[in-house]
Design a protein around this motif. Structure first.
Motif, PDB file in Angstrom:
ATOM      1  N   ARG A   1      -4.841  -3.485  -6.236  1.00  0.00           N
ATOM      2  CA  ARG A   1      -5.163  -4.028  -4.917  1.00  0.00           C
ATOM      3  C   ARG A   1      -6.212  -5.128  -5.058  1.00  0.00           C
ATOM      4  NH1 ARG A   1      -8.352  -3.558  -0.229  1.00  0.00           N
ATOM      5  NH2 ARG A   1      -7.093  -3.626   1.685  1.00  0.00           N
TER       6      ARG A   1
ATOM      7  N   HIS B   1      -1.549  -2.639  -3.349  1.00  0.00           N
ATOM      8  CA  HIS B   1      -1.914  -1.227  -3.204  1.00  0.00           C
ATOM      9  C   HIS B   1      -2.167  -0.659  -4.594  1.00  0.00           C
ATOM     10  CE1 HIS B   1      -1.865   2.893  -1.689  1.00  0.00           C
ATOM     11  NE2 HIS B   1      -1.013   3.196  -2.657  1.00  0.00           N
ATOM     12  N   GLY B   2      -3.010   0.358  -4.647  1.00  0.00           N
ATOM     13  CA  GLY B   2      -3.228   1.034  -5.920  1.00  0.00           C
ATOM     14  C   GLY B   2      -4.215   0.296  -6.802  1.00  0.00           C
TER      15      GLY B   2
ATOM     16  N   GLU C   1       4.002   0.465  -6.645  1.00  0.00           N
ATOM     17  CA  GLU C   1       2.570   0.206  -6.788  1.00  0.00           C
ATOM     18  C   GLU C   1       1.815   1.446  -7.270  1.00  0.00           C
ATOM     19  OE1 GLU C   1       1.151  -2.643  -6.856  1.00  0.00           O
ATOM     20  OE2 GLU C   1       1.009  -3.598  -4.888  1.00  0.00           O
ATOM     21  N   SER C   2       2.294   2.612  -6.884  1.00  0.00           N
ATOM     22  CA  SER C   2       1.579   3.858  -7.181  1.00  0.00           C
ATOM     23  C   SER C   2       1.877   4.403  -8.572  1.00  0.00           C
ATOM     24  CB  SER C   2       1.939   4.927  -6.137  1.00  0.00           C
ATOM     25  OG  SER C   2       1.573   4.493  -4.833  1.00  0.00           O
TER      26      SER C   2
ATOM     27  N   MET D   1       5.584   0.884  -2.067  1.00  0.00           N
ATOM     28  CA  MET D   1       4.408   1.723  -2.323  1.00  0.00           C
ATOM     29  C   MET D   1       4.617   2.607  -3.549  1.00  0.00           C
ATOM     30  SD  MET D   1       1.781   1.511  -0.100  1.00  0.00           S
ATOM     31  CE  MET D   1       1.109   3.115   0.336  1.00  0.00           C
ATOM     32  N   GLU D   2       5.841   3.072  -3.736  1.00  0.00           N
ATOM     33  CA  GLU D   2       6.129   3.908  -4.907  1.00  0.00           C
ATOM     34  C   GLU D   2       5.920   3.119  -6.199  1.00  0.00           C
ATOM     35  OE1 GLU D   2       9.838   6.434  -6.900  1.00  0.00           O
ATOM     36  OE2 GLU D   2       9.831   6.027  -4.742  1.00  0.00           O
TER      37      GLU D   2
END
Length: 411
Positions: free
Chosen positions: A359, A355-356, A67-68, A64-65
């Motif tokens: 997505r 994600h992000g 992707e963010s 997630m990090e």
């Protein structure tokens, strides 16, 4: 850098934690190396693979990090898959492999095809086509679920999205299979054959494009591109790249999740019984099936600067591979992650669509197609009974099925 000594069954001379090996997915033996990575080295440096050195990101939080932080981990700099561009390769730009601001402009062009209002508009058509296919299936007789149901439903949907000639719709499946096979990157002869097929795809779609120029806008993807400032002036390679993105994205994700429904619920009959007893679980079960299958195993980013991830030092230019297939089995987020649990409370937290900013733009449509299939099966009280092991695709990008022998019965 995290390095581990192991004694698994990898070929001598290879890193047993090199999870890019295609046979892991063909043979369904990817679970153990990823389990070790999640437990011992969530961000792991694989020094040697068919695709060169890369970082494996195998758990939920660091993935997630990555992707963010799209400015730190670029989609454009090295491409979107673990396979590197080779000297002499034909570049096919596509918006999933672009950074802001160009990515944003092209994504906005396509996004109106997948709004909630468009999903409402398309639902009746999806339900009608699903019903027609299900009503044509035999009961008590073995057939291939992949070809008869999964491929046919998704290929019909692609033909509608592109306003593609109905009688030629299976060309879309053919092109998608060639485009999504990244193992070809290591085979020069196959690369040339793939390029030939993709040029045929481009020529076919260029004719469709030309037929819509100077026509009134229509709700299909080609018309949307023509009538947008961001995409109307694409050169031939960018046009082809975005076509491939939309074809593979629209085909493989949905088709392989539909097969996971047939295969996966047969593996967990108690969960199938829950779903048969309570059709109200279908929407949640759809998310759980997508999580359990994770049709695209990974995406790749390239570090634009020196940085740190989960205690590991990432250098500018390093290849960082996000293994969605592993993050969706992260027990710290999804207890009993290897099981399908149709009423799993947090099934929607899966990362199968990414994600992000990257997505999957078509996620709503994929969810709709799968849930309608489950609803129409429930209306007919049809149950899928698997008659043999599936034939799986070989490769670390598209995680899918080539064949699945099944019989239908009624409950």
């Amino acid at each position: 850098m995290a390095t581990l000594a192991t004694d698994t069954n990898a070929t001598p001379g290879t890193d047993p934690l090199d999870v890019s090996r295609g046979e892991l997915y063909r043979d369904d033996t990817w679970h153990e190396p990823f389990r070790r990575l999640r437990e011992e080295a969530p961000v792991y440096y694989c020094k040697d693979s068919l695709f060169g050195p890369y970082w494996s990101v195998s758990t939920y939080k660091p993935l997630m990090e990555v992707e963010s932080l799209p400015d730190v981990y670029s989609s454009e700099r090295g491409g979107m898959t673990i396979a590197d561009w080779q000297e002499g390769d034909v570049r096919m730009p596509m918006f999933i492999a672009m950074d802001r601001p160009k990515h944003t402009a092209q994504r906005r062009t396509i996004a109106p095809a997948f709004t909630p209002s468009e999903m409402v508009r398309m639902t009746e058509n999806i339900r009608t086509r699903t019903s027609e296919i299900l009503d044509s299936l035999p009961t008590g007789e073995t057939f291939d679920w992949v070809d008869t149901v999964s491929i046919e439903l998704t290929t019909q949907m692609l033909a509608i999205l592109f306003d593609f000639p109905w009688e030629d719709r299976r060309k879309l499946t053919f092109w998608s299979d060639w485009a999504g096979d990244i193992e070809i990157a290591t085979n020069p002869e196959k690369k040339q054959e793939r390029l030939m097929h993709l040029y045929e795809c481009a020529a076919y779609f260029r004719n469709l494009w030309d037929s819509k120029i100077d026509k009134e806008p229509t709700p299909d993807l080609i018309s949307m591109m023509i009538h947008s400032d961001a995409m109307k002036e694409m050169d031939d390679m960018e046009f082809l790249g975005n076509l491939i993105l939309l074809i593979v994205g629209g085909n493989d994700t949905t088709r392989n999740s539909m097969t996971a429904y047939a295969y996966g619920l047969d593996q967990f009959p108690e969960e199938r019984a829950k779903l048969e007893a309570d059709p109200g679980l279908i929407q949640n079960a759809t998310q759980e099936l997508i999580r359990w299958q994770t049709p695209l195993s990974h995406m790749r980013r390239t570090a634009t600067q020196d940085t740190e991830l989960a205690g590991q030092q990432i250098r500018e230019g390093d290849k960082v591979v996000m293994w969605y297939v592993s993050a969706n089995r992260d027990e710290s987020v999804f207890p009993n992650a290897d099981r399908i649990i149709v009423d799993r409370e947090n099934a929607r937290r899966h990362l199968a669509f990414g994600h992000g900013i990257h997505r999957c733009v078509g996620a709503r449509l994929a969810e709709l197609q799968i849930s309608v299939l489950l609803e129409e099966m429930a209306k007919r009280r049809l149950r899928v009974n698997v008659q043999g092991e599936p034939v799986r695709t070989m490769g670390c990008f598209v995680r899918g099925y080539r064949k699945l022998p099944v019989e239908l019965s009624r409950y």
